[in-house]
Design a protein around this motif. Structure first.
Motif, PDB file in Angstrom:
ATOM      1  N   THR A   1       0.823  -1.207   0.000  1.00 56.76           N
ATOM      2  CA  THR A   1       0.000   0.000   0.000  1.00 56.76           C
ATOM      3  C   THR A   1       0.859   1.259   0.000  1.00 56.76           C
ATOM      4  OG1 THR A   1      -1.834  -1.107   1.147  1.00 56.76           O
ATOM      5  CG2 THR A   1      -1.804   1.292   1.206  1.00 56.76           C
ATOM      6  N   GLY A   2       1.707   1.413   1.005  1.00 57.02           N
ATOM      7  CA  GLY A   2       2.547   2.601   1.086  1.00 57.02           C
ATOM      8  C   GLY A   2       3.455   2.747  -0.117  1.00 57.02           C
ATOM      9  N   GLY A   3       4.116   1.663  -0.494  1.00 62.28           N
ATOM     10  CA  GLY A   3       5.044   1.710  -1.608  1.00 62.28           C
ATOM     11  C   GLY A   3       4.370   1.907  -2.950  1.00 62.28           C
TER      12      GLY A   3
ATOM     13  N   TYR B   1       1.448   7.731  -7.591  1.00 62.84           N
ATOM     14  CA  TYR B   1       1.297   9.185  -7.642  1.00 62.84           C
ATOM     15  C   TYR B   1       2.488   9.858  -8.314  1.00 62.84           C
ATOM     16  CZ  TYR B   1      -2.819   8.870  -4.652  1.00 62.84           C
ATOM     17  OH  TYR B   1      -4.067   8.588  -4.153  1.00 62.84           O
ATOM     18  N   LEU B   2       3.680   9.389  -8.039  1.00 64.47           N
ATOM     19  CA  LEU B   2       4.849  10.010  -8.661  1.00 64.47           C
ATOM     20  C   LEU B   2       4.906   9.720 -10.155  1.00 64.47           C
ATOM     21  CD1 LEU B   2       7.687   9.652  -6.025  1.00 64.47           C
ATOM     22  CD2 LEU B   2       6.136  11.552  -6.425  1.00 64.47           C
ATOM     23  N   ARG B   3       4.461   8.551 -10.556  1.00 63.28           N
ATOM     24  CA  ARG B   3       4.377   8.279 -11.992  1.00 63.28           C
ATOM     25  C   ARG B   3       3.380   9.215 -12.671  1.00 63.28           C
ATOM     26  NH1 ARG B   3       4.251   1.631 -12.118  1.00 63.28           N
ATOM     27  NH2 ARG B   3       6.495   1.302 -12.455  1.00 63.28           N
TER      28      ARG B   3
ATOM     29  N   ALA C   1      -3.167  13.449  -2.854  1.00 64.64           N
ATOM     30  CA  ALA C   1      -3.448  12.083  -2.414  1.00 64.64           C
ATOM     31  C   ALA C   1      -4.664  11.994  -1.506  1.00 64.64           C
ATOM     32  CB  ALA C   1      -2.229  11.512  -1.690  1.00 64.64           C
ATOM     33  N   THR C   2      -5.155  13.143  -1.013  1.00 63.33           N
ATOM     34  CA  THR C   2      -6.304  13.156  -0.089  1.00 63.33           C
ATOM     35  C   THR C   2      -7.399  14.044  -0.673  1.00 63.33           C
ATOM     36  OG1 THR C   2      -5.169  14.914   1.127  1.00 63.33           O
ATOM     37  CG2 THR C   2      -4.977  12.680   1.994  1.00 63.33           C
TER      38      THR C   2
ATOM     39  N   LEU D   1      -7.108   7.519  -7.790  1.00 64.13           N
ATOM     40  CA  LEU D   1      -6.791   6.438  -6.871  1.00 64.13           C
ATOM     41  C   LEU D   1      -5.867   5.434  -7.541  1.00 64.13           C
ATOM     42  CD1 LEU D   1     -10.288   5.795  -5.242  1.00 64.13           C
ATOM     43  CD2 LEU D   1      -8.358   7.080  -4.306  1.00 64.13           C
ATOM     44  N   ALA D   2      -4.947   4.905  -6.763  1.00 63.10           N
ATOM     45  CA  ALA D   2      -4.000   3.932  -7.301  1.00 63.10           C
ATOM     46  C   ALA D   2      -4.705   2.627  -7.645  1.00 63.10           C
ATOM     47  CB  ALA D   2      -2.887   3.678  -6.292  1.00 63.10           C
ATOM     48  N   LYS D   3      -4.370   2.089  -8.801  1.00 65.89           N
ATOM     49  CA  LYS D   3      -4.899   0.794  -9.197  1.00 65.89           C
ATOM     50  C   LYS D   3      -3.982  -0.305  -8.666  1.00 65.89           C
ATOM     51  CE  LYS D   3      -6.853   2.710 -13.446  1.00 65.89           C
ATOM     52  NZ  LYS D   3      -6.811   2.698 -14.933  1.00 65.89           N
TER      53      LYS D   3
END
Length: 324
Positions: A137-139, A145-147, A243-244, A268-270
């Motif tokens: 999750t964290g990684g 997001y950085l991508r 991110a929020t 949101l991250a997939k």
């Protein structure tokens, strides 16, 4: 098996250590003996049910209207595959793995079943189970997001809330992408970030980065207090990643992007196991590491939740679930 069960929305003190039935894997599932898991702000938000107004009703239905119907929290874990279903071909008994459980939760227990095509990858060989537990999750969120920010070598990147679950990974990944990194957080959290590669530190209790003359190509905002003010610190064609995404902040971001050439990004991250494999490679190459603030035994889950909610941690809070 032992598990931390969650029978009522609200205080961490409602979390209880209990004996429940050990799961049995279906034909397309693996049974994981959980060695370590995390407690994240996301776990705490779900426990309190402190949800975005746009998602409150559907998520309340999903999690349970009057009481939680998914009684075990925990979104990421590391462990060992103890058994596999008849149709599982991509993993074997004995594989040491990391995995994310998404909104199914369930990591705060001695065993967890997941489909073999879920967010699972082999654990980095040079990480302990405790160190690896926060990668799913964290990684992967930091990577996602950085991508989205499409960082180019030499660009200036600011990370607001750099000492948290996402931020400590984001610093290292931004450096890996060739950026000059500025980290924003409170006084006591800043110094450890230099060991992760931070080039510049800003103590938000003493300085507002948005009021400085310095501009950034990419701002990764994990905090999201005032997007309108934060976007002032972007270069004319800079990218602001939030991110929020609360309603007011999203409105601010899109309005500012309409009024300029600055780009506002929320997404949101997939869940893609390939991202876990990519992070595993970075770890094994010595380019990424986990920052662990505290480790607790499973029986002290309520204490861990209280600690995470205080907001004092740097990096990850880890639960040691079973002996390794």
């Amino acid at each position: 098996m032992k598990a931390i069960v969650w029978k009522k929305y609200g205080s961490p003190d409602y979390l209880e250590l209990a004996d429940i039935e050990k799961p049995v894997p279906k034909d397309d599932e693996v049974l994981i003996k959980v060695h370590a898991a995390t407690v994240t702000p996301g776990d705490c938000e779900v426990r309190r049910f402190d949800m975005h107004v746009l998602f409150w009703i559907p998520l309340r239905i999903y999690f349970g209207i009057f009481k939680p119907r998914r009684p075990i929290l925990g979104m990421e874990l590391s462990g060992e595959i103890e058994a596999i279903g008849q149709k599982v071909k991509n993993f074997n008994v004995g594989d040491r793995i990391v995995c994310g459980t998404s909104l199914g939760f369930g990591a705060h227990a001695e065993y967890k079943c997941l489909k073999s095509n879920a967010m699972i990858a082999l654990k980095p060989s040079n990480m302990t189970y405790e160190e690896a537990a926060s990668l799913p999750t964290g990684g992967t969120n930091a990577l996602h997001y950085l991508r989205k920010g499409k960082i180019q070598p030499g660009e200036k990147v600011l990370i607001n809330g750099a000492a948290g679950c996402f931020g400590t990974y984001a610093i290292q990944l931004a450096k890996h992408f060739g950026a000059e990194v500025t980290c924003v957080d409170s006084t006591d959290k800043l110094q450890p970030l230099t060991t992760l590669g931070a080039d510049h530190l800003i103590d938000y209790t003493k300085e507002n980065f948005a009021e400085s003359d310095k501009k950034y190509d990419v701002i990764f905002d994990v905090v999201g207090k005032s997007v309108r003010q934060g976007m002032k610190a972007l270069t004319p064609k800079g990218r602001y990643i939030l991110a929020t995404p609360w309603v007011y902040q999203v409105i601010q971001g899109f309005w500012c992007s309409l009024m300029s050439k600055k780009k506002f990004i929320i997404e949101l991250a997939k869940e893609d196991p390939k991202d876990l494999v990519y992070l595993k490679q970075l770890v094994e190459e010595g380019k990424l590491k986990t920052v662990i603030d505290k480790t607790f035994p499973l029986s002290e889950m309520a204490v861990a939740h209280h600690y995470v909610e205080k907001g004092d941690k740097v990096g990850q809070v880890i639960m040691k679930i079973t002996d390794q």
